[in-house]
Design an enzyme around this catalytic site. Structure first.
Site, PDB file in Angstrom:
ATOM      1  N   GLU A 140       0.798  -1.219   0.000  1.00 19.17           N
ATOM      2  CA  GLU A 140       0.000   0.000   0.000  1.00 19.17           C
ATOM      3  C   GLU A 140       0.841   1.285   0.000  1.00 19.17           C
ATOM      4  O   GLU A 140       0.741   2.125   0.873  1.00 19.17           O
ATOM      5  CB  GLU A 140      -0.966  -0.018   1.191  1.00 19.17           C
ATOM      6  CG  GLU A 140      -2.015  -1.114   1.038  1.00 19.17           C
ATOM      7  CD  GLU A 140      -2.956  -1.219   2.209  1.00 19.17           C
ATOM      8  OE1 GLU A 140      -4.173  -1.282   1.982  1.00 19.17           O
ATOM      9  OE2 GLU A 140      -2.493  -1.259   3.364  1.00 19.17           O
TER      10      GLU A 140
ATOM     11  N   GLU B 128      -4.855  -9.672   0.260  1.00 20.26           N
ATOM     12  CA  GLU B 128      -5.640  -9.542   1.486  1.00 20.26           C
ATOM     13  C   GLU B 128      -7.101  -9.772   1.119  1.00 20.26           C
ATOM     14  O   GLU B 128      -7.610  -9.186   0.165  1.00 20.26           O
ATOM     15  CB  GLU B 128      -5.473  -8.163   2.140  1.00 20.26           C
ATOM     16  CG  GLU B 128      -4.081  -7.897   2.684  1.00 20.26           C
ATOM     17  CD  GLU B 128      -3.931  -6.508   3.299  1.00 20.26           C
ATOM     18  OE1 GLU B 128      -4.969  -5.896   3.654  1.00 20.26           O
ATOM     19  OE2 GLU B 128      -2.785  -6.040   3.413  1.00 20.26           O
TER      20      GLU B 128
END
Length: 1020
Positions: free
Chosen positions: A461, A528
């Site tokens: 991220e 995820e």
């Protein structure tokens, strides 16, 4: 960069991230001899500096003690602190949890590369030590993990500086060390330019939190070792190449190496040797009929290296484990040893409820055993390199790893969920390139020899850009044997080449299907998914069902493995699990740290029941006379396990067999006979056939008998309809109450209350609060995340208040039963009705039927049920239901039909924040009794089971508590019987609703029924 003096300005200069630090290298162990005793003992050429250090804490840079490192500065009066350990976990500074935002957001308006000035705590460490007598050569120091930047001095002389909290920082102490006492001084800063790259979703700690040790090396030393254990195109011949690089030392001339490859039994299977040239040497050999490494069968060889001098004398001994495997892309599909791989994975932070990220070997061993025992085969090291021991365990136990470099700059490009990269780092900014590549290199060089690592990850991220793309180019160039992962390109396809696979976070099943059906160029994984916050992991089957439907779907990694909560005490000294904000930390993201399928104290949550079942590699589908076995393993036959079969009738075991043999090759399926005795299935009742595969013998991760696969088949053998209980009743209709009496019982209904008011069997009264319709459940974290309460809060009100519109009484002509019905209206809609009918029979049993008449225009209903209270004395339960752990309509695949007993206090699951918990689906029977065995039994038909929840607390008490200690001491046992409760969801926890098929439309009529009867010790 070389320097002789420390400079405070390095902290805010992104181009300075290492000063005088040694180059990264492999994490191999080395010894002076090949003696078995020495090889099994800790490295003799290391000296541990863990333990007590002297310590001074400063809240910011200006208040630190600047000259503490000097020889004449006396630190003996300072506090003591433990290394490894976090500063904040040992009583200093501010514990703080944040997710995406930077921890100084709203407190300091800095932008990178500037760092906060006011909030930059400094920890000053001092350790006095004596140089070990065995260290006659050069002496180095290794810091395995320091967060986030630190300076080092020895005996008053500057040694070096380093950033990157999660890979080793090593320095040469030889010019500064002396015989006798040595003063080692370390100054640790929580904020540096490195902190802009370490914005992971975790507690923000600082300090020396991993091991510190001195080490020396022989006169000829292999500085770096790279073991390439590959396979040929047939996947049957091992191709071993070992690259060696010597430390630059006098005496290297003429040095050579002898290599022996030994199998797991210690037998030499191949050997070779060579001589170093310019300090480098590559030795290659082939191994026929090689045993390959995989998570299913993690076979390891040992590479024995004898480093010799020009005279042929042994100078250094190295033993490195090696697993032969080949990981590659074949026709756009990731393959291991030629077979399509599916990652049944989990994201794992390093965490301990009392130690933070300073975890122990015992923690890691517990983790890997738990992961293996619950059918997970893969771990993503979210979001930083872990301790070396973790990789060694994954090699040995068999786990596929995505090894993730220490890079996350989440708060620089995503603000409150919106993609806004106006000041993103590292982006395309050249001043950050060196630091990012250093982090990539430090990870790869240390970890490259572990066969468990299949994929390098460029971090997490951090958006996208040239800087991260160059990290991928580095990984590809340095190690072509592995693929490279990075999810962030999803937000900027200009840098799509950064990732070899399509990786997304929290994509819905429909989104994944859309991608897979678009003729994609890359295989898909969810790095995820299944955000396991609180009571979650509902609908996981919708993801795992894609595994066999789409070859390019290659699995995913649950977020995440363990709750990151910290054990502390409340104002009364009682321990509890704390989350963000509990330490007065601001800013904070509160309980968002509680996303684990394991609690922070290393106890498994009920969510694991579903994970284990949906991740199993062997599917078992029993019927009355046969068993279909689908072996989805890549390499192992099912004959590695034993087949056990149990038959239950109405929850009671009537047959069992153990130790059966089933042989189905990997990637195949077969149908085998169960050969159950005919007489076993003759009697009337409900049958459940349970088939399991269990370990035949002890494994590293579980004992013999541990279940690895499970399947169930349920059916009924009809019985003749039973007649109504014989006998007579007496009915008294008063002005306010209706009494129904018989032999040993009195049942009362109240027109004033509008409900059943009393159940009295003998002298015991069971109803502490009358049954009322229930439409509300305590919101789960997922419910809160998609504003469920905002949309459906009127059901909260409807559960608190209702109007009894009508009471009907009817008595059977035969005089053996009476029926009382209550009809309820609700203020939220004029058409909404609930009618609950109680029929009392001559034996005192009560049939309860609830009819829900829906209304259009209302939001979905959380639950349609009936709730009442017993005294808390009735604190024991026995269930014949789906279990053994709690389950919900979208999380019941891993549940099985059977009988379980639990104390009421043990039925709620202690999620980090109190919420809906403890439900069971498929309830046929539940007994709620006191310690003497007296109580009530609730029964439902197997063809129309109910859902049930028994708890010390009401839904409203749970709803209004932020911590478990806020709940009242139990005074009641609260029983809720439901026709249906909505699912718990789990696609994410910030906006994803429960899947439509697991919701309850408000305009959908629904009925459910159950029977209440007495339980005493004679019927228990």
């Amino acid at each position: 960069m070389k320097a002789t003096r420390a400079d405070i300005n390095w902290l805010s200069d992104p181009t300075v991230y290492r000063v005088n630090r040694l180059d990264a290298h492999s994490d191999h162990r080395y010894y002076r001899t090949m003696g078995e005793a020495e090889l099994k003992a800790p490295m003799a050429m290391r000296h541990d500096l863990n333990g007590g250090w002297k310590f001074s804490y400063a809240v910011n840079v200006a208040s630190r003690i600047e000259n503490f490192y000097k020889q004449d500065f006396d630190c003996s009066g300072w506090d003591d602190i433990q290394v490894p350990g976090h500063i904040q976990m040992q009583g200093y500074g501010q514990l703080q949890y944040v997710n995406t935002m930077y921890p100084w957001d709203g407190l300091d308006g800095v932008r990178p590369p500037a760092i906060p000035v006011v909030s930059n705590p400094v920890g000053s460490y001092v350790k006095h030590f004596r140089k070990p007598e065995s260290m006659t050569g050069p002496v180095y120091i290794s810091f395995q993990g320091v967060e986030s930047a630190f300076y080092v001095w020895l005996n008053g002389e500057f040694v070096g500086y380093s950033e990157d909290s999660f890979t080793p920082s090593e320095f040469d102490l030889t010019p500064f060390i002396k015989d006798g006492d040595n003063k080692l001084a370390v100054e640790v800063y929580q904020r540096s330019t490195g902190a802009w790259l370490e914005d992971q979703d975790f507690w923000r700690f600082s300090g020396i939190f991993r091991d510190v040790y001195l080490y020396t090396v022989p006169e000829i030393h292999v500085r770096d070792l790279f073991v390439h254990a590959d396979l040929d195109d047939s996947y049957s011949v091992g191709e071993l190449t070992v690259d060696l690089e010597l430390l630059e030392q006098a005496g290297n001339t003429g040095a050579g190496a002898k290599l022996e490859l030994k199998d797991a039994d210690g037998v030499v299977v191949a050997a070779s040797e060579g001589v170093f040239a310019d300090g480098k040497l590559s030795i290659a050999l082939d191994v026929s009929d090689v045993k390959t490494w995989s998570a299913e069968s993690p076979y390891l060889y040992n590479v024995y290296l004898s480093i010799v001098n020009a005279q042929g004398e042994l100078v250094e001994a190295i033993v490195q484990r090696a697993g032969f495997r080949r990981f590659e892309m074949i026709d756009k599909v990731m393959c291991l040893n030629g077979k399509r791989i599916v990652f049944k994975g989990v994201n794992r932070h390093e965490f301990n409820v009392r130690r933070g990220r300073a975890i122990t070997a015992e923690d890691m061993i517990w983790d890997i055993k738990t992961i293996k025992a619950n059918n997970m085969n893969a771990v993503r090291t979210s979001h930083y390199p872990n301790q070396t021991l973790w990789y060694e365990l994954c090699d040995e136990y068999g786990i596929y790893l995505i090894d993730e470099m220490n890079l996350e700059s989440h708060g620089s490009w995503q603000k409150m969920g919106a993609v806004e990269p106006s000041w993103n780092v590292p982006g395309n900014l050249p001043e950050w390139q060196g630091s990012v590549l250093d982090r990539a290199e430090s990870m790869l060089e240390r970890d490259k020899n572990h066969p468990s690592i299949l994929i390098w990850s460029c971090g997490n991220e951090s958006y996208a850009g040239e800087v991260i793309l160059n990290a991928t180019k580095y990984f590809h160039a340095k190690d072509p044997s592995r693929l490279v992962h990075y999810e962030g390109v999803f937000h900027n396809r200009d840098y799509d080449a950064t990732s070899d696979m399509e990786s997304r976070m929290y994509a819905k099943p429909a989104d994944i299907i859309e991608y897979l059906e678009s003729n994609p160029s890359k295989p898909y994984i969810s790095c995820e998914y299944m955000h396991a916050m609180g009571n979650s992991v509902g609908g996981m089957h919708k993801y795992t069902e894609l595994e066999q439907q789409y070859p390019m779907y290659q699995g995913g990694f649950i977020w995440d493995y363990m709750d990151q909560s910290i054990m502390t005490t409340d104002r009364y000294g009682k321990e509890f699990f704390a989350y963000g904000g509990d330490f007065n930390d601001r800013p904070t993201d509160y309980s968002f740290c509680g996303n684990g399928i394991v609690f922070a104290d290393r106890k498994v949550t009920p969510k694991m029941q579903e994970v284990k079942f949906l991740y199993q590699n062997v599917k078992l589908v029993p019927s009355k006379d046969s068993l279909r076995v689908i072996n989805e393993n890549l390499f192992v036959n099912t004959n590695e396990w034993a087949l056990d079969v149990r038959v239950l009738r109405d929850g009671v075991e009537v047959f069992a067999s153990a130790g059966g043999e089933v042989s189905v090759e990997a990637g195949s399926e077969a149908v085998v006979s169960l050969a159950l005795p005919e007489e076993v299935l003759k009697a009337s009742g409900e049958y459940a056939i349970h088939a399991t595969l269990v370990l035949k013998q002890d494994e590293l991760w579980a004992e013999a008998g541990h279940e690895v696969a499970f399947g169930e088949y349920v059916f009924e053998v009809a019985a003749e309809e039973s007649a109504a209980p014989a006998g007579t009743i007496r009915v008294v209709e008063g002005d306010v109450n209706i009494g129904v009496m018989g032999d040993g019982f009195t049942i009362q209904f109240s027109k004033g209350v509008g409900s059943l008011a009393s159940i009295r069997y003998g002298s015991r009264e069971f109803i502490a609060a009358p049954p009322v319709p229930q439409f509300w459940r305590a919101q789960t974290d997922n419910d809160k995340g998609y504003a469920h309460g905002y949309d459906t809060g009127l059901w909260y009100a409807a559960s608190l208040a209702r109007k009894c519109l009508k009471v009907d009484l009817s008595v059977a002509d035969s005089g053996d039963q009476a029926t009382v019905a209550f009809e309820y209206g609700f203020s939220i809609h004029a058409d909404l009705r609930v009618r609950t009918t109680y029929t009392v029979f001559a034996d005192g049993s009560i049939q309860v039927k609830t009819d829900y008449k829906g209304a259009a225009g209302l939001p979905n209903v959380p639950v349609i049920g009936l709730t009442f209270k017993l005294s808390a004395d009735y604190d024991q339960t026995e269930w014949y239901a789906m279990g053994p752990e709690e389950n919900y309509i979208d999380r019941a695949f891993g549940a099985r039909l059977g009988t379980i007993s639990r104390a009421v206090k043990d039925l709620p699951t202690p999620y980090l924040v109190p919420q809906e918990t403890g439900n069971r689906t498929g309830v046929r029977r539940v007994r709620i009794t006191d310690s003497q065995g007296y109580g009530l039994e609730l029964n439902a038909s197997p063809s129309a089971p109910v859902e049930c929840n028994v708890s010390p607390w009401t839904a409203f008490e749970l709803e209004n508590a932020a911590h478990w200690y806020e709940l009242p001491q139990p005074h009641y046992t609260v029983v809720t019987v439901a026709g249906r409760q909505m699912g718990v969801g789990g696609d994410d926890s910030w906006g994803a609703p429960v899947h439509p098929e697991y919701l309850i439309p408000a305009d959908q009529d629904l009925s459910f029924a159950f029977t209440i009867s007495a339980v005493d010790r004679r019927t228990k």
